[in-house]
Design a protein around this motif. Sequence first.
Motif, short mmCIF file in Angstrom:
data_model
loop_
_atom_site.label_atom_id
_atom_site.label_comp_id
_atom_site.label_asym_id
_atom_site.label_seq_id
_atom_site.Cartn_x
_atom_site.Cartn_y
_atom_site.Cartn_z
N GLY A 205 0.99 -1.24 0.03
CA GLY A 205 -0.14 -0.10 -0.15
C GLY A 205 0.71 1.21 -0.10
O GLY A 205 1.97 1.14 -0.18
N LEU B 46 -6.78 0.81 -7.36
CA LEU B 46 -7.28 0.14 -6.03
C LEU B 46 -8.43 -0.71 -6.61
O LEU B 46 -8.47 -1.61 -5.90
CB LEU B 46 -7.46 1.19 -5.09
N PRO C 288 -7.32 -5.42 -5.01
CA PRO C 288 -7.78 -5.24 -3.87
C PRO C 288 -6.92 -5.49 -2.68
O PRO C 288 -6.83 -5.38 -1.48
CB PRO C 288 -8.78 -6.46 -3.71
N ASP C 289 -5.60 -5.92 -3.10
CA ASP C 289 -4.49 -6.28 -1.87
C ASP C 289 -3.92 -4.96 -1.43
O ASP C 289 -3.17 -4.98 -0.86
CB ASP C 289 -3.33 -7.29 -2.67
N HIS D 16 -3.81 -0.72 -0.18
CA HIS D 16 -4.11 0.10 0.39
C HIS D 16 -3.68 1.58 0.45
O HIS D 16 -2.74 1.53 0.00
CB HIS D 16 -4.73 -0.30 1.91
N VAL E 71 -13.87 0.92 -4.87
CA VAL E 71 -13.12 0.51 -4.05
C VAL E 71 -13.59 0.16 -2.87
O VAL E 71 -14.55 0.68 -2.19
CB VAL E 71 -12.08 1.87 -3.81
N GLN F 278 -9.45 -0.93 1.87
CA GLN F 278 -8.69 -0.47 0.99
C GLN F 278 -8.13 0.95 1.59
O GLN F 278 -7.11 1.50 1.10
CB GLN F 278 -8.80 -0.42 -0.56
#
Length: 511
Positions: free
Chosen positions: A286, A335, A339-340, A342, A370, A374
């Motif tokens: 992220g 995003l 989805p992994d 953030h 989104v 996240q």
Amino acid sequence: MSFAVLATLTGALYVSNAASERQLRQQIDAFSSRALLRADQVTAEVVEALRHLEPYDGTPCSNEHLQALREAEEQFRYIREVGWTDGVRLRCTAQRGNVDVVLPPPEWTYGQDVTAWQTEGGQRGNEQRMLNVRLGNHVVVIDPRFYLDIVPLDDTIALAVLETQDGVVISRSPHADAGLARAALQRQAASLYFDGRYYIAVRSQRFPIAVVAYEPEDRLRANLFAQLRTALPWALVLSALGTWLVLRWGHKLRTPRHAILEGIRRRQFVAWLQPIVSLESGRCIGAEALARWKLEDGTFVTPDTFVPMAESLGLIQPVTDEIVRSVFEGVGALLARRPDLHVSINLAGDDLGGMRVLDTLNAALAKYAVRPEQIWFEAIERALMDTAISAPVLEAFRTAGHRVFIDDFGTGYSSLSYLHELPVDGIKIERSFIGPLPDGEELNKIVPHIIEMARSLGLAIVAEGVETEAQAHYLRERGVQYAQGWRYAKAMPPDEFLHYLEREAAPMQKA
């Protein structure tokens, strides 16, 4: 009667203009003093970096020496390059390794042992002057634009930072004239009018530098006779009213509040992203959204300059809204695909007074598809002191699916009971605790305590300011999950963050 009206009107205009001129001059003087504070701050870091490198007594340009140069470059925020010279030629730098470049003659000196000169730098097509400062055998390079990284009053004030011994211009605003700035400095007076301009020159008490600001004289001094020809038919009442309006609106349009409101209106507040990585895998999981103020000329103002100002003026909430907007415009589509990943958004004290941020965020989540998980939130400790107010708001964020972290943990009011009272998912260890690792004995006693406190409560941990592999290893061995810092990447615009992820994914695709 006509003479009386003329005399009264002339006096009223004179008093009005004098008051307006005095107020505008005071604002320019205060602006120049603030610019000098920034110049002093940057110069102090240059000197500190050189003093830090001076004691090195190992083999010049060896792997060990190059590593020391890189660590110094990462440690000091304004330094852009570090190198070593034998006195005649530049022999190696932190970024380029071994080189062989003839040193140009110095443009000015500071004391008996510091010299400085300017060279062209930057990428092809975007060259700019870079400042080189040498102490002994080490040289540091700095972008002179850092000297003027302050909020401008308006686009008519020209600003320059000069070296006082030889009058060399270190940095200047795009429309500032170097010759005019030198002439003002040579006149020695702190402020004066000449050649149709008002000049103010303020000198540093610590370093041989000065700030010169100037503005067209007609912006401060009105043409009295022209005003009389226009205003005489309206007599005294309209004259008094005009005086009041000039003073009121002239002040309003040159205040920091107006500048920030204009920045919000023009959507100048944007988010840059600094990657957050997993210490276990080394992969990006992220990023933290860091606020930047992009001015019309393309330069950026850093948050340590404008965030305290926005908070004090009660304008931090719309600035936060702009950062949320910028995050989704920049990486919302990413995003949705990933989805992994953030993005972590910082909250100020005013943002924790209600659910307004959630309302703003929900619209963006729906628009870009989104997931709530996240988007993480970070709140500094001092903004959470009143747990009766902040705890319900944080709980609402978590109920909506967001993770909440305490930012800069360890610098405020941390305690085990304090953490028990707040519904949070994790903490971020402030960079000042990470910098001395693993050799700082005093902080080595504090950091394990912070880690153990967080782990005992099942909280995730992010370490800020990680700059070396030794620091990363130290944290990884003690169970810290995440890290961010120049060891991995600096903050970058959203488009560069996308390229960063593409480069990270390339080796995996080949495999």
